[in-house]
Design a protein around this motif. Structure first.
Motif, PDB file in Angstrom:
ATOM      1  N   CYS A  84      37.781  21.885  -1.140  1.00 43.52           N
ATOM      2  CA  CYS A  84      38.403  22.501   0.158  1.00 43.52           C
ATOM      3  C   CYS A  84      38.273  23.928  -0.081  1.00 43.52           C
ATOM      4  CB  CYS A  84      39.934  21.914   0.274  1.00 43.52           C
ATOM      5  SG  CYS A  84      40.669  22.762   1.912  1.00 43.52           S
TER       6      CYS A  84
ATOM      7  N   PHE B  43      37.652  25.491   5.808  1.00 44.08           N
ATOM      8  CA  PHE B  43      38.721  26.206   6.791  1.00 44.08           C
ATOM      9  C   PHE B  43      38.306  27.570   7.315  1.00 44.08           C
ATOM     10  CE2 PHE B  43      41.231  22.712   5.021  1.00 44.08           C
ATOM     11  CZ  PHE B  43      42.296  22.540   6.104  1.00 44.08           C
TER      12      PHE B  43
ATOM     13  N   SER C 207      46.697  22.086  -1.276  1.00 42.55           N
ATOM     14  CA  SER C 207      45.732  21.641  -0.447  1.00 42.55           C
ATOM     15  C   SER C 207      44.590  22.419  -0.388  1.00 42.55           C
ATOM     16  CB  SER C 207      46.230  21.650   1.024  1.00 42.55           C
ATOM     17  OG  SER C 207      47.518  20.859   0.882  1.00 42.55           O
ATOM     18  N   MET C 208      44.320  23.601  -0.492  1.00 43.69           N
ATOM     19  CA  MET C 208      43.000  24.172  -0.606  1.00 43.69           C
ATOM     20  C   MET C 208      42.611  24.603  -1.938  1.00 43.69           C
ATOM     21  SD  MET C 208      42.359  27.642   1.631  1.00 43.69           S
ATOM     22  CE  MET C 208      42.218  26.980   3.020  1.00 43.69           C
ATOM     23  N   ASP C 209      41.468  24.632  -2.534  1.00 44.47           N
ATOM     24  CA  ASP C 209      41.137  25.144  -3.812  1.00 44.47           C
ATOM     25  C   ASP C 209      41.095  26.608  -4.122  1.00 44.47           C
ATOM     26  OD1 ASP C 209      40.051  22.417  -5.507  1.00 44.47           O
ATOM     27  OD2 ASP C 209      39.509  22.077  -3.534  1.00 44.47           O
TER      28      ASP C 209
ATOM     29  N   LYS D 187      46.435  17.517  -7.224  1.00 47.39           N
ATOM     30  CA  LYS D 187      45.606  18.298  -7.123  1.00 47.39           C
ATOM     31  C   LYS D 187      44.699  18.510  -8.657  1.00 47.39           C
ATOM     32  CE  LYS D 187      42.465  20.561  -4.745  1.00 47.39           C
ATOM     33  NZ  LYS D 187      41.830  19.680  -3.673  1.00 47.39           N
TER      34      LYS D 187
ATOM     35  N   GLU E 243      35.037  20.516   2.404  1.00 49.66           N
ATOM     36  CA  GLU E 243      35.899  20.841   3.571  1.00 49.66           C
ATOM     37  C   GLU E 243      36.110  22.152   3.549  1.00 49.66           C
ATOM     38  OE1 GLU E 243      40.146  19.198   5.481  1.00 49.66           O
ATOM     39  OE2 GLU E 243      39.793  18.639   3.536  1.00 49.66           O
TER      40      GLU E 243
ATOM     41  N   ARG F  17      36.232  16.291  -3.923  1.00 50.84           N
ATOM     42  CA  ARG F  17      36.232  16.898  -2.688  1.00 50.84           C
ATOM     43  C   ARG F  17      36.644  18.481  -3.251  1.00 50.84           C
ATOM     44  NH1 ARG F  17      41.391  18.199  -0.662  1.00 50.84           N
ATOM     45  NH2 ARG F  17      41.598  18.827   1.510  1.00 50.84           N
TER      46      ARG F  17
END
Length: 317
Positions: A94, A125, A140-142, A73, A123, A92
């Motif tokens: 997120c 959530f 997985s998530m910024d 990441k 992306e 990307r």
């Protein structure tokens, strides 16, 4: 540890098998197997075991997998930063977004962000913190836009607080206990609540225990999405506790009621939640800037619907 070894490790975890990992990486099975064996040999630890259903990671493998995802990441962030400097912003982003923000400010934020960074793949959530925490933890998530209990802010996560919001007990319009005046009148009702794995006691303390209310926890359904929570409220006559603003936001306006109870609940804080010691990429900083601009614009607005929103919100930045 080499980059291709970490990539093989992550791909094997995400696909569940070496064959599928090889396909996803456009490598041979032999090359993926070799990379994983080299990794185990270097660490002198078993990282996974093969089973008829695929790969199962050991505790050692799970620890390494978390750090491998963070490494990749950060490399992705570095590439995005370099692309930005050369005038070609790609990559990307997120983001986890708490539901009430998704129902109010998010569409305008996304439009503003897309206008400024059209080549970034965005992306989103629905980020109840129970969902966001593990994704933040493994990279997985910024970042997440949500509420993190102070006890959870260290040592893993840090917060930049944007605003306070009021909370209340919510039921559907027409609920038999809609006129209840105390939490004690609702202890024989079924509830649907959301909380992070380490947030149970803090929630129970705020909602019940500090008011000398004891509820049979078999009455509580833990919901992991707003859609489930909504269905439990509207079709199963359950109670919940959450942001008061939900009762005035579309699509809940006229469908949910905020109860006026004698018990008072502490305001919650909406924050930018990140991994501690992590750095936000330029796209992430752009997104948060768009969010702040949209919130401030609505806070200054004289429109009736905006004034109604900010009856339960207090801007802190």
């Amino acid at each position: 540890m080499k980059l291709h070894q970490l990539q093989a490790l992550i791909a094997s975890a995400e696909t569940g098998s070496i064959r599928a990992a090889a396909r996803s990486l456009d490598m041979s099975q032999a090359a993926v197997t070799k990379a994983l064996r080299e990794l185990e040999t270097e660490q002198q630890l078993p990282l996974f075991v093969r089973t008829p259903s695929g790969l199962n990671f050991t505790e050692y493998g799970k620890v390494l997998l978390t750090h491998a995802r963070l490494v990749l990441k950060q490399l992705e962030h570095a590439q995005t930063e370099l692309d930005h400097l050369r005038g070609k912003a790609q990559g990307r982003l997120c983001v986890g977004v708490t539901p009430w923000v998704a129902l109010t400010f998010l569409p305008e934020v996304v439009l503003a962000f897309r206008a400024r960074m059209p080549d970034i793949h965005l992306e989103l959530f629905e980020s109840l913190m129970a969902v966001a925490q593990p994704l933040l933890r493994d990279g997985s998530m910024d970042f997440a836009i949500g509420q993190l209990h102070p006890a959870q802010a260290t040592p893993e996560f840090s917060c930049e607080t944007l605003l306070d919001y009021q909370t209340s007990v919510l039921v559907r319009q027409g609920h038999p206990r809609q006129n209840a005046q105390s939490i004690h009148e609702l202890l024989d009702q079924d509830w649907t609540l959301n909380y992070a794995p380490d947030g149970h006691d803090a929630l129970m303390q705020e909602l019940f225990w500090k008011h000398s209310a004891q509820i049979d926890e078999k009455r509580i359904i833990r919901a992991h999405s707003l859609a489930i929570l909504q269905m439990m409220l509207e079709r199963a006559d359950m109670c919940t506790w959450g942001p008061t603003i939900l009762s005035t936001a579309s699509p809940f306006l006229g469908r949910l009621v905020s109860l006026n109870l004698t018990e008072q609940f502490e305001p919650r804080q909406l924050s930018i939640v990140t991994r501690r010691n992590g750095s936000l990429s330029n796209p992430a900083l752009c997104f948060t800037d768009c969010l702040l601009q949209v919130i401030r614009r609505h806070a200054r607005s004289a429109k009736k619907e905006d004034r109604q929103l900010f009856e339960t919100l207090r801007l802190l930045v």
